[in-house]
Design a protein around this motif. Structure first.
Motif, PDB file in Angstrom:
ATOM      1  N   PHE A  43      -3.113  24.123 -14.156  1.00 16.34           N
ATOM      2  CA  PHE A  43      -3.394  22.772 -14.655  1.00 16.34           C
ATOM      3  C   PHE A  43      -2.401  21.747 -14.087  1.00 16.34           C
ATOM      4  O   PHE A  43      -2.159  20.715 -14.694  1.00 16.34           O
ATOM      5  CB  PHE A  43      -3.362  22.725 -16.196  1.00 16.34           C
ATOM      6  N   PHE A  44      -1.822  22.066 -12.930  1.00 22.92           N
ATOM      7  CA  PHE A  44      -0.910  21.120 -12.298  1.00 22.92           C
ATOM      8  C   PHE A  44      -1.740  20.007 -11.677  1.00 22.92           C
ATOM      9  O   PHE A  44      -2.682  20.272 -10.932  1.00 22.92           O
ATOM     10  CB  PHE A  44      -0.082  21.835 -11.221  1.00 22.92           C
ATOM     11  N   SER A  45      -1.432  18.762 -11.998  1.00 21.26           N
ATOM     12  CA  SER A  45      -2.130  17.652 -11.351  1.00 21.26           C
ATOM     13  C   SER A  45      -1.186  16.458 -11.314  1.00 21.26           C
ATOM     14  O   SER A  45      -0.933  15.825 -12.316  1.00 21.26           O
ATOM     15  CB  SER A  45      -3.428  17.298 -12.080  1.00 21.26           C
ATOM     16  N   GLU A  46      -0.650  16.212 -10.138  1.00 23.67           N
ATOM     17  CA  GLU A  46       0.287  15.092  -9.999  1.00 23.67           C
ATOM     18  C   GLU A  46       0.117  14.441  -8.638  1.00 23.67           C
ATOM     19  O   GLU A  46      -0.374  15.075  -7.706  1.00 23.67           O
ATOM     20  CB  GLU A  46       1.735  15.580 -10.135  1.00 23.67           C
TER      21      GLU A  46
ATOM     22  N   HIS B 289      -5.829  22.923   1.736  1.00 21.27           N
ATOM     23  CA  HIS B 289      -5.590  23.933   0.693  1.00 21.27           C
ATOM     24  C   HIS B 289      -4.496  24.884   1.150  1.00 21.27           C
ATOM     25  O   HIS B 289      -4.381  25.174   2.327  1.00 21.27           O
ATOM     26  CB  HIS B 289      -6.841  24.781   0.434  1.00 21.27           C
ATOM     27  N   PHE B 290      -3.724  25.391   0.205  1.00 18.45           N
ATOM     28  CA  PHE B 290      -2.837  26.517   0.509  1.00 18.45           C
ATOM     29  C   PHE B 290      -2.760  27.406  -0.719  1.00 18.45           C
ATOM     30  O   PHE B 290      -3.230  27.031  -1.799  1.00 18.45           O
ATOM     31  CB  PHE B 290      -1.450  26.047   0.984  1.00 18.45           C
ATOM     32  N   SER B 291      -2.172  28.574  -0.532  1.00 15.53           N
ATOM     33  CA  SER B 291      -2.151  29.546  -1.622  1.00 15.53           C
ATOM     34  C   SER B 291      -0.722  29.956  -1.972  1.00 15.53           C
ATOM     35  O   SER B 291       0.119  30.106  -1.098  1.00 15.53           O
ATOM     36  CB  SER B 291      -2.975  30.758  -1.198  1.00 15.53           C
ATOM     37  N   VAL B 292      -0.488  30.114  -3.261  1.00 17.40           N
ATOM     38  CA  VAL B 292       0.840  30.520  -3.739  1.00 17.40           C
ATOM     39  C   VAL B 292       0.715  31.882  -4.416  1.00 17.40           C
ATOM     40  O   VAL B 292      -0.167  32.105  -5.244  1.00 17.40           O
ATOM     41  CB  VAL B 292       1.405  29.472  -4.738  1.00 17.40           C
ATOM     42  N   GLY B 293       1.599  32.799  -4.055  1.00 18.67           N
ATOM     43  CA  GLY B 293       1.512  34.164  -4.590  1.00 18.67           C
ATOM     44  C   GLY B 293       2.258  34.345  -5.894  1.00 18.67           C
ATOM     45  O   GLY B 293       2.810  33.402  -6.447  1.00 18.67           O
TER      46      GLY B 293
ATOM     47  N   GLY C  25       6.997  28.374 -10.879  1.00 22.22           N
ATOM     48  CA  GLY C  25       5.961  28.655 -11.871  1.00 22.22           C
ATOM     49  C   GLY C  25       4.955  27.544 -12.101  1.00 22.22           C
ATOM     50  O   GLY C  25       4.070  27.677 -12.929  1.00 22.22           O
ATOM     51  N   SER C  26       5.088  26.425 -11.348  1.00 21.74           N
ATOM     52  CA  SER C  26       4.133  25.340 -11.600  1.00 21.74           C
ATOM     53  C   SER C  26       2.866  25.488 -10.760  1.00 21.74           C
ATOM     54  O   SER C  26       1.848  24.861 -11.054  1.00 21.74           O
ATOM     55  CB  SER C  26       4.780  23.977 -11.342  1.00 21.74           C
ATOM     56  N   LEU C  27       2.929  26.300  -9.702  1.00 20.86           N
ATOM     57  CA  LEU C  27       1.750  26.498  -8.843  1.00 20.86           C
ATOM     58  C   LEU C  27       1.427  27.979  -8.726  1.00 20.86           C
ATOM     59  O   LEU C  27       2.325  28.824  -8.713  1.00 20.86           O
ATOM     60  CB  LEU C  27       2.016  25.943  -7.435  1.00 20.86           C
ATOM     61  N   LEU C  28       0.166  28.272  -8.630  1.00 19.91           N
ATOM     62  CA  LEU C  28      -0.276  29.655  -8.444  1.00 19.91           C
ATOM     63  C   LEU C  28      -1.685  29.662  -7.869  1.00 19.91           C
ATOM     64  O   LEU C  28      -2.531  28.876  -8.292  1.00 19.91           O
ATOM     65  CB  LEU C  28      -0.289  30.403  -9.786  1.00 19.91           C
ATOM     66  N   GLY C  29      -1.923  30.552  -6.924  1.00 23.23           N
ATOM     67  CA  GLY C  29      -3.277  30.636  -6.362  1.00 23.23           C
ATOM     68  C   GLY C  29      -3.582  29.433  -5.480  1.00 23.23           C
ATOM     69  O   GLY C  29      -2.709  28.905  -4.787  1.00 23.23           O
ATOM     70  N   ARG C  30      -4.809  28.953  -5.568  1.00 24.68           N
ATOM     71  CA  ARG C  30      -5.255  27.898  -4.663  1.00 24.68           C
ATOM     72  C   ARG C  30      -4.714  26.525  -5.090  1.00 24.68           C
ATOM     73  O   ARG C  30      -4.876  26.117  -6.239  1.00 24.68           O
ATOM     74  CB  ARG C  30      -6.780  27.867  -4.672  1.00 24.68           C
ATOM     75  N   VAL C  31      -4.093  25.847  -4.150  1.00 26.03           N
ATOM     76  CA  VAL C  31      -3.576  24.498  -4.415  1.00 26.03           C
ATOM     77  C   VAL C  31      -4.319  23.536  -3.494  1.00 26.03           C
ATOM     78  O   VAL C  31      -4.460  23.803  -2.300  1.00 26.03           O
ATOM     79  CB  VAL C  31      -2.053  24.433  -4.154  1.00 26.03           C
ATOM     80  N   VAL C  32      -4.809  22.445  -4.071  1.00 23.49           N
ATOM     81  CA  VAL C  32      -5.580  21.474  -3.300  1.00 23.49           C
ATOM     82  C   VAL C  32      -4.739  20.212  -3.117  1.00 23.49           C
ATOM     83  O   VAL C  32      -4.209  19.677  -4.085  1.00 23.49           O
ATOM     84  CB  VAL C  32      -6.890  21.113  -4.034  1.00 23.49           C
ATOM     85  N   VAL C  33      -4.640  19.761  -1.866  1.00 21.67           N
ATOM     86  CA  VAL C  33      -3.861  18.550  -1.574  1.00 21.67           C
ATOM     87  C   VAL C  33      -4.808  17.509  -0.980  1.00 21.67           C
ATOM     88  O   VAL C  33      -5.413  17.741   0.066  1.00 21.67           O
ATOM     89  CB  VAL C  33      -2.727  18.853  -0.570  1.00 21.67           C
TER      90      VAL C  33
ATOM     91  N   VAL D 264       0.881  -1.186   0.000  1.00 26.78           N
ATOM     92  CA  VAL D 264       0.000   0.000   0.000  1.00 26.78           C
ATOM     93  C   VAL D 264       0.913   1.229   0.000  1.00 26.78           C
ATOM     94  O   VAL D 264       1.978   1.216   0.619  1.00 26.78           O
ATOM     95  CB  VAL D 264      -0.945  -0.004   1.228  1.00 26.78           C
ATOM     96  N   VAL D 265       0.481   2.246  -0.734  1.00 28.39           N
ATOM     97  CA  VAL D 265       1.293   3.471  -0.849  1.00 28.39           C
ATOM     98  C   VAL D 265       0.570   4.630  -0.173  1.00 28.39           C
ATOM     99  O   VAL D 265      -0.663   4.751  -0.284  1.00 28.39           O
ATOM    100  CB  VAL D 265       1.522   3.819  -2.346  1.00 28.39           C
ATOM    101  N   ALA D 266       1.351   5.469   0.530  1.00 33.71           N
ATOM    102  CA  ALA D 266       0.787   6.698   1.106  1.00 33.71           C
ATOM    103  C   ALA D 266       1.264   7.868   0.266  1.00 33.71           C
ATOM    104  O   ALA D 266       2.426   7.924  -0.145  1.00 33.71           O
ATOM    105  CB  ALA D 266       1.256   6.865   2.547  1.00 33.71           C
ATOM    106  N   GLY D 267       0.362   8.791  -0.011  1.00 34.86           N
ATOM    107  CA  GLY D 267       0.753   9.945  -0.818  1.00 34.86           C
ATOM    108  C   GLY D 267      -0.387  10.919  -0.948  1.00 34.86           C
ATOM    109  O   GLY D 267      -1.359  10.877  -0.179  1.00 34.86           O
ATOM    110  N   ALA D 268      -0.264  11.808  -1.898  1.00 36.11           N
ATOM    111  CA  ALA D 268      -1.307  12.832  -2.079  1.00 36.11           C
ATOM    112  C   ALA D 268      -1.436  13.195  -3.549  1.00 36.11           C
ATOM    113  O   ALA D 268      -0.453  13.150  -4.299  1.00 36.11           O
ATOM    114  CB  ALA D 268      -0.979  14.075  -1.266  1.00 36.11           C
ATOM    115  N   PHE D 269      -2.656  13.549  -3.911  1.00 36.34           N
ATOM    116  CA  PHE D 269      -2.924  14.057  -5.262  1.00 36.34           C
ATOM    117  C   PHE D 269      -2.964  15.574  -5.115  1.00 36.34           C
ATOM    118  O   PHE D 269      -3.758  16.108  -4.338  1.00 36.34           O
ATOM    119  CB  PHE D 269      -4.261  13.500  -5.757  1.00 36.34           C
ATOM    120  N   ILE D 270      -2.078  16.242  -5.844  1.00 35.65           N
ATOM    121  CA  ILE D 270      -1.965  17.701  -5.703  1.00 35.65           C
ATOM    122  C   ILE D 270      -2.408  18.370  -6.991  1.00 35.65           C
ATOM    123  O   ILE D 270      -1.954  18.012  -8.088  1.00 35.65           O
ATOM    124  CB  ILE D 270      -0.519  18.090  -5.316  1.00 35.65           C
ATOM    125  N   ARG D 271      -3.311  19.305  -6.850  1.00 36.54           N
ATOM    126  CA  ARG D 271      -3.968  19.889  -8.013  1.00 36.54           C
ATOM    127  C   ARG D 271      -4.024  21.406  -7.880  1.00 36.54           C
ATOM    128  O   ARG D 271      -4.311  21.940  -6.809  1.00 36.54           O
ATOM    129  CB  ARG D 271      -5.396  19.338  -8.061  1.00 36.54           C
TER     130      ARG D 271
END
Lengths: 273, 280
Positions: free
Chosen positions: B75-78, B147-151, B99-107, B63-70
């Motif tokens: 359009f970052f989704s990994e 959630h967190f935010s990137v400026g 430059g891969s993240l901006l604004g609201r990031v969902v984990v 079993v793997v532990a991790g997160a889907f980050i969007r």
């Protein structure tokens, strides 16, 4: 190649509030005389612009032009990161200066009417004023939508240039080694673009999008008409809940997409097995 | 298409407010988000799995532990994983390219199967499930979404907060500064205004203006702020100015205005000499 330039916030705000005053510029004269003014020439140090490459933009309408124009913009703006590409001031500068010719051709505005000088002509013109105002209003709406880019949908879907960059960026995420291949499917019709790119719940699932694009290549009949494709996407949405596509193998995703297409074809939206 | 704590699965899933497992929990937190000056983002994470059966499977690699980050803006989704569990916890960090993240990031934190699980793979599974096998790549744990935010500070250049205005009433050859507006207004007589505009369109002229026009204006701004920053807090320019000062470690209300203005304009005079040397 030079540094990519963008507008100051004040210049952007001023342009946005002066569309009606600038109609003749949008329709004919352009903004070249202002392009080096204060507030028009802020520079991004790392992103570059290749104006020669951007001159290859073609104002034609249709999938073929959308694909080639998306690649032109992506190749003409190098080292632009996705975060920077959310900045409206970059795209507004491009639409008003470097890419105004293309923007006008692709999203045409009313032709300039020569001024009538005779009394009768002036009378006739005033009778037609109401019609002219309506045309102006239509143009203002067109300019607001395609020469500016407010918010995420404005940047992704409406601005004449940014929408092309985002098409290519999403295609590159789907097919890193051959983005034209993905673009050919994503931009087949406006309806397909709307279904695949404009819906965040789907467009943010890149591995699933890749599976859909591959399926569309192998089964072009799925996009033969709007209803057929919409039913297919409806089935993907219906059956995709709870699936972690990001960790699924390509073959598992392919199997899932095939099942959705088959269900859609049979009018079934619930997974049968 | 969503996966959340309300999604329905045909097999047991460890998550809050359900009883698929008799004991244990899956906890996830992001105690720190750090944005570097270069634009990269690093987040520190903390996983905790206290359900013994799943913890054993994680340590065995089944079993793997991790997160889907969007991030919708980019359009970052990994998905990202963590491998090292000490007891029931795993601490670490993930870094994202500039430059891969901006604004609201969902984990969204998940536990998922790396291979098919057969039979009684955890003693804590609710007996109502009986013996239940789970295929590979299926979710077996869902944590609370964060959630967190990137400026986007990199685009906020100083130049963007200045607005040069042509003013008839001003004496020829003189400049004025007004700070009570959305931007810092630099006022010039029309003749001077035209001259400055011409200078701005050449690289050398621009460099000269940084030292001769913007430097004293910034000194004036610093002195005015020292006299009462609250007067400008409602102005757009003030927030960019403050952010820039914070970033460079400048105390806006203390220190030498001349020194601080030079720091803010990064080599205002050094570039001037370089331009001069290039021309001669």
């Amino acid at each position: 190649m030079g540094n990519l330039q963008y507008l100051s916030t004040t210049t952007l705000d001023h342009l946005r509030s002066s569309i009606s005053d600038n109609l003749i510029r949008y329709r004919e004269n352009g903004f070249n005389d202002m392009a080096n003014h204060n507030g028009w020439t802020l520079e991004l140090n790392k992103a570059k612009i290749d104006k020669d490459r951007l001159s290859d933009l073609h104002g034609g309408v249709g999938s073929e032009y959308e694909v080639s124009n998306s690649l032109v913009v992506f190749e003409g703006l190098t080292d632009l990161t996705p975060a920077m590409a959310n900045e409206e001031r970059i795209w507004v500068r491009l639409c008003h200066v470097e890419c105004i010719k293309y923007s006008r051709q692709r999203w045409p505005l009313k032709d300039i009417q020569p001024k009538k000088k005779s009394f009768l002509a002036n009378m006739a013109a005033s009778i037609k004023n109401a019609g002219t105002d309506a045309i102006d209003q239509k143009d203002i709406k067109q300019i607001t939508k395609h020469f500016f880019a407010k918010g995420r949908p404005g940047i992704r879907d409406d601005n004449a240039i940014s929408r092309l960059w985002w098409n290519a960026q999403i295609a590159k995420l789907i097919e890193p080694s051959d983005s034209r291949r993905a673009l050919n499917q994503l931009l087949k019709t406006a309806d397909i673009r709307a279904s695949l790119i404009e819906r965040p719940l789907l467009s943010n699932r890149i591995k699933l999008l890749r599976g859909i694009v591959h399926f569309m290549e192998a089964n072009p009949e799925i996009a033969i008409n709007e209803k057929s494709f919409r039913d297919f996407i409806k089935s993907v949405n219906f059956n995709g809940g709870g699936r972690f596509f990001e960790v699924m193998s390509e073959s598992s995703i392919s199997k899932f997409v095939n099942m959705c297409a088959s269900n859609a074809n049979n009018g079934i939206f619930e997974e049968s097995a | 298409m969503k996966i959340n704590t309300y999604s329905v699965f045909p097999h047991p899933v460890l998550r809050a407010e359900n009883d698929d497992f008799k004991t244990g929990a899956f906890e996830f937190d992001i105690p720190e988000v750090k944005e570097s000056t270069g634009g990269a983002v690093t987040i520190k994470f903390a996983f905790e799995v206290s359900e013994p059966g799943l913890l054993k499977l994680i340590k065995e690699g089944k079993v793997v532990a991790g997160a889907f980050i969007r991030c919708e803006d980019t359009f970052f989704s990994e998905h990202f994983t963590t491998e090292r569990f000490s007891d029931s916890k795993s601490l670490g960090s993930w870094t994202f390219d500039k430059g891969s993240l901006l604004g609201r990031v969902v984990v969204k934190p998940f536990l998922w199967t790396a291979e098919t699980l057969e039979g009684n793979w955890s003693d804590e599974i609710n007996s109502e499930f009986g013996l239940v096998s789970v295929s590979a790549s299926e979710i077996v744990g869902i944590g609370e979404e964060i959630h967190f935010s990137v400026g986007q500070d990199k685009l906020k250049q100083f130049e963007s907060i200045f607005d040069l205005k042509s003013v008839e009433e001003l004496e020829k050859g003189r400049l004025g500064v007004e700070l009570e507006y959305e931007s810092i207004r630099i006022l010039a007589h029309p003749e001077l205004f035209d001259g400055i505009q011409k200078m701005r369109s050449s690289g050398r002229g621009k460099t000269i203006l940084i030292g001769s026009l913007y430097l004293p204006v910034i000194m004036e701004v610093l002195v005015s702020i020292r006299d009462g920053a609250s007067a400008y807090e409602g102005c757009k320019w003030f927030h960019v100015f403050k952010a820039k000062c914070d970033h460079l470690g400048i105390d806006m209300e203390n220190g030498s205005a001349f020194e601080n203005a030079q720091k803010l304009l990064d080599q205002a005079f050094g570039k001037l000499v370089k331009e001069h040397e290039r021309d001669f």
